[in-house]
Design a protein around this motif. Sequence first.
Motif, short mmCIF file in Angstrom:
data_model
loop_
_atom_site.label_atom_id
_atom_site.label_comp_id
_atom_site.label_asym_id
_atom_site.label_seq_id
_atom_site.Cartn_x
_atom_site.Cartn_y
_atom_site.Cartn_z
N ASP A 1 -2.65 4.00 -0.39
CA ASP A 1 -2.60 3.39 -1.15
C ASP A 1 -1.42 3.87 -1.84
OD1 ASP A 1 -3.67 3.91 -3.08
OD2 ASP A 1 -4.31 1.66 -3.31
N ALA B 1 -4.27 4.99 6.25
CA ALA B 1 -3.85 3.55 6.23
C ALA B 1 -3.08 3.88 7.83
CB ALA B 1 -3.16 3.20 5.75
N TYR C 1 -1.24 9.00 7.05
CA TYR C 1 -1.13 7.42 8.00
C TYR C 1 -1.55 7.55 9.18
CZ TYR C 1 1.64 5.14 4.86
OH TYR C 1 2.10 4.54 3.65
#
Length: 170
Positions: free
Chosen positions: A23, A94, A159
Motif C-alpha cells: 500500500d 498489489a 505490483y
Amino acid sequence: TSAKITAKALTVSEITTNDKVYDANTSATLKTVGTIDKITSDDVSLSTTATFNNKNVENVKTVNLDYTLSGEDSANYSLSDASNVATRAKITKANAVITATSDDSKVYTGLTQTVSGFTASGLVNGETISVLDGVSGASASGINAGTYKTVLAGTDENYNLTFEDGKLTI
C-alpha cells in the motif's frame, strides 16, 4: 529508615503482526496486541505501534514495535528491552493493470508514424507510473498501411502487472 522502591520491569509477550498487501507505506497492524506481567490490581495498560522497516514487498520483513505504558500506576513499571523489539510479517504485491496508449488510427503519410506510452490503474496511495521502472515495449511504429501492435511487458517489485496491449492502425 529509608528505602528505595524501583519500578517493576515488565516483559512484553505475545505480539504478532498481520501480513498486508502493498500500500506504499510502512504502517503495520497488530494481530495479537501483547500482554504484560503486571500486578493484576494495578491500572496499567500497554499500547503498541508497529511499523515495517520499509514499504516494499518482501516475504519476511522486520516490523519495529514501539511501546507505551499508560494508566494511574504506569510510573511503577518499566519496559525491559522495549527499544529493540521487533516481529516479522510479509508484504505481498498489489495488482495493477498497465494499458498501452489507447488504440490510434492515422492516415498514411509515407513517413514513420508512432504511438507510444502507457497508463496504469490500481497503483496505490497516489503512486504514478514513474514507480514502474520495469515496464517496456510501450510503442508501435509503422510507415505503410496496416496494423502495428504495441506489446507491453515487464515486472515490478511491488505490483503484479496485467498488460493490455494497444495498436497503431495506418
